[in-house]
Scaffold this motif. Structure first.
Motif, PDB file in Angstrom:
ATOM      1  N   ALA A 126       5.442  10.588  -7.202  1.00  0.00           N
ATOM      2  CA  ALA A 126       4.886   9.293  -7.593  1.00  0.00           C
ATOM      3  C   ALA A 126       4.982   8.288  -6.455  1.00  0.00           C
ATOM      4  O   ALA A 126       4.050   7.505  -6.223  1.00  0.00           O
ATOM      5  N   LEU A 127       6.076   8.325  -5.720  1.00  0.00           N
ATOM      6  CA  LEU A 127       6.237   7.435  -4.579  1.00  0.00           C
ATOM      7  C   LEU A 127       5.190   7.726  -3.502  1.00  0.00           C
ATOM      8  O   LEU A 127       4.606   6.810  -2.920  1.00  0.00           O
ATOM      9  N   GLU A 128       4.900   8.989  -3.269  1.00  0.00           N
ATOM     10  CA  GLU A 128       3.890   9.367  -2.285  1.00  0.00           C
ATOM     11  C   GLU A 128       2.495   8.911  -2.720  1.00  0.00           C
ATOM     12  O   GLU A 128       1.708   8.446  -1.895  1.00  0.00           O
ATOM     13  N   VAL A 129       2.188   9.019  -4.004  1.00  0.00           N
ATOM     14  CA  VAL A 129       0.888   8.549  -4.504  1.00  0.00           C
ATOM     15  C   VAL A 129       0.791   7.037  -4.353  1.00  0.00           C
ATOM     16  O   VAL A 129      -0.215   6.513  -3.876  1.00  0.00           O
ATOM     17  N   ALA A 130       1.841   6.328  -4.739  1.00  0.00           N
ATOM     18  CA  ALA A 130       1.833   4.867  -4.620  1.00  0.00           C
ATOM     19  C   ALA A 130       1.649   4.445  -3.165  1.00  0.00           C
ATOM     20  O   ALA A 130       0.880   3.525  -2.868  1.00  0.00           O
ATOM     21  N   ASP A 131       2.337   5.124  -2.241  1.00  0.00           N
ATOM     22  CA  ASP A 131       2.201   4.813  -0.816  1.00  0.00           C
ATOM     23  C   ASP A 131       0.784   5.060  -0.306  1.00  0.00           C
ATOM     24  O   ASP A 131       0.308   4.355   0.573  1.00  0.00           O
ATOM     25  N   ALA A 132       0.109   6.060  -0.865  1.00  0.00           N
ATOM     26  CA  ALA A 132      -1.245   6.399  -0.424  1.00  0.00           C
ATOM     27  C   ALA A 132      -2.301   5.459  -1.006  1.00  0.00           C
ATOM     28  O   ALA A 132      -3.456   5.487  -0.587  1.00  0.00           O
ATOM     29  N   HIS A 133      -1.914   4.633  -1.964  1.00  0.00           N
ATOM     30  CA  HIS A 133      -2.865   3.745  -2.647  1.00  0.00           C
ATOM     31  C   HIS A 133      -2.446   2.285  -2.511  1.00  0.00           C
ATOM     32  O   HIS A 133      -2.386   1.542  -3.490  1.00  0.00           O
ATOM     33  N   GLU A 134      -2.173   1.877  -1.283  1.00  0.00           N
ATOM     34  CA  GLU A 134      -1.802   0.490  -1.010  1.00  0.00           C
ATOM     35  C   GLU A 134      -3.059  -0.382  -0.922  1.00  0.00           C
ATOM     36  O   GLU A 134      -4.156   0.120  -0.689  1.00  0.00           O
ATOM     37  N   PRO A 135      -2.902  -1.704  -1.064  1.00  0.00           N
ATOM     38  CA  PRO A 135      -4.063  -2.597  -0.960  1.00  0.00           C
ATOM     39  C   PRO A 135      -4.625  -2.606   0.457  1.00  0.00           C
ATOM     40  O   PRO A 135      -3.896  -2.433   1.431  1.00  0.00           O
ATOM     41  N   ASP A 136      -5.936  -2.824   0.548  1.00  0.00           N
ATOM     42  CA  ASP A 136      -6.607  -2.811   1.855  1.00  0.00           C
ATOM     43  C   ASP A 136      -6.704  -4.191   2.501  1.00  0.00           C
ATOM     44  O   ASP A 136      -7.270  -4.348   3.564  1.00  0.00           O
ATOM     45  N   GLY A 137      -6.179  -5.217   1.863  1.00  0.00           N
ATOM     46  CA  GLY A 137      -6.237  -6.563   2.411  1.00  0.00           C
ATOM     47  C   GLY A 137      -7.482  -7.326   2.004  1.00  0.00           C
ATOM     48  O   GLY A 137      -7.631  -8.502   2.313  1.00  0.00           O
ATOM     49  N   GLN A 138      -8.402  -6.646   1.317  1.00  0.00           N
ATOM     50  CA  GLN A 138      -9.644  -7.293   0.856  1.00  0.00           C
ATOM     51  C   GLN A 138      -9.789  -7.196  -0.658  1.00  0.00           C
ATOM     52  O   GLN A 138     -10.886  -7.339  -1.188  1.00  0.00           O
ATOM     53  N   GLY A 139      -8.687  -6.908  -1.334  1.00  0.00           N
ATOM     54  CA  GLY A 139      -8.716  -6.839  -2.789  1.00  0.00           C
ATOM     55  C   GLY A 139      -8.988  -5.464  -3.356  1.00  0.00           C
ATOM     56  O   GLY A 139      -9.095  -5.303  -4.564  1.00  0.00           O
ATOM     57  N   GLY A 140      -9.114  -4.455  -2.494  1.00  0.00           N
ATOM     58  CA  GLY A 140      -9.366  -3.094  -2.956  1.00  0.00           C
ATOM     59  C   GLY A 140      -8.251  -2.156  -2.551  1.00  0.00           C
ATOM     60  O   GLY A 140      -7.275  -2.546  -1.917  1.00  0.00           O
TER      61      GLY A 140
ATOM     62  N   ARG B  56       3.856   4.097 -13.400  1.00  0.00           N
ATOM     63  CA  ARG B  56       4.332   4.632 -14.689  1.00  0.00           C
ATOM     64  C   ARG B  56       5.214   5.868 -14.461  1.00  0.00           C
ATOM     65  O   ARG B  56       6.236   6.051 -15.113  1.00  0.00           O
ATOM     66  N   ALA B  57       4.790   6.724 -13.523  1.00  0.00           N
ATOM     67  CA  ALA B  57       5.562   7.927 -13.223  1.00  0.00           C
ATOM     68  C   ALA B  57       6.922   7.570 -12.615  1.00  0.00           C
ATOM     69  O   ALA B  57       7.930   8.231 -12.912  1.00  0.00           O
ATOM     70  N   LEU B  58       6.952   6.553 -11.764  1.00  0.00           N
ATOM     71  CA  LEU B  58       8.233   6.121 -11.182  1.00  0.00           C
ATOM     72  C   LEU B  58       9.186   5.641 -12.287  1.00  0.00           C
ATOM     73  O   LEU B  58      10.384   5.949 -12.263  1.00  0.00           O
ATOM     74  N   ARG B  59       8.657   4.915 -13.251  1.00  0.00           N
ATOM     75  CA  ARG B  59       9.497   4.467 -14.383  1.00  0.00           C
ATOM     76  C   ARG B  59       9.956   5.660 -15.215  1.00  0.00           C
ATOM     77  O   ARG B  59      11.121   5.731 -15.622  1.00  0.00           O
ATOM     78  N   ALA B  60       9.051   6.614 -15.447  1.00  0.00           N
ATOM     79  CA  ALA B  60       9.406   7.799 -16.234  1.00  0.00           C
ATOM     80  C   ALA B  60      10.473   8.634 -15.520  1.00  0.00           C
ATOM     81  O   ALA B  60      11.371   9.194 -16.171  1.00  0.00           O
ATOM     82  N   ALA B  61      10.389   8.704 -14.204  1.00  0.00           N
ATOM     83  CA  ALA B  61      11.363   9.482 -13.429  1.00  0.00           C
ATOM     84  C   ALA B  61      12.747   8.848 -13.487  1.00  0.00           C
ATOM     85  O   ALA B  61      13.744   9.529 -13.229  1.00  0.00           O
ATOM     86  N   GLN B  62      12.799   7.578 -13.838  1.00  0.00           N
ATOM     87  CA  GLN B  62      14.085   6.876 -13.953  1.00  0.00           C
ATOM     88  C   GLN B  62      14.589   6.880 -15.394  1.00  0.00           C
ATOM     89  O   GLN B  62      15.555   6.191 -15.713  1.00  0.00           O
TER      90      GLN B  62
END
Length: 69
Positions: A26-40, A61-67
């Protein structure tokens, strides 16, 4: 994500994590989907989708579930 960053992520894992594999993925997915600085989302799979994108929200949600929440 570099190998060094991965080992840092394991050592930075919160004590309350009950599912280390889910947390790591989940952390890897979140890191791969950061904001682009233009709202996307910067990830090409989310082209045109506003941030936070669906994948980032699901990773949270997965990070919360993992905790155990």
């Amino acid at each position: 994500m570099s190998e060094t960053h991965r080992s840092d992520a394991v050592t930075d894992r919160p004590d309350e994590v009950t599912d280390p594999l889910l947390w790591k993925l989940a952390l890897e997915v979140a890191d791969a989907h950061e904001p682009d600085g233009q709202g996307g989302c910067q990830n090409l799979l989310c082209a045109g989708e506003p941030w936070p994108c669906t994948a980032w929200n699901n990773a949270q949600r997965a990070l919360r579930a993992a905790q155990g929440d």
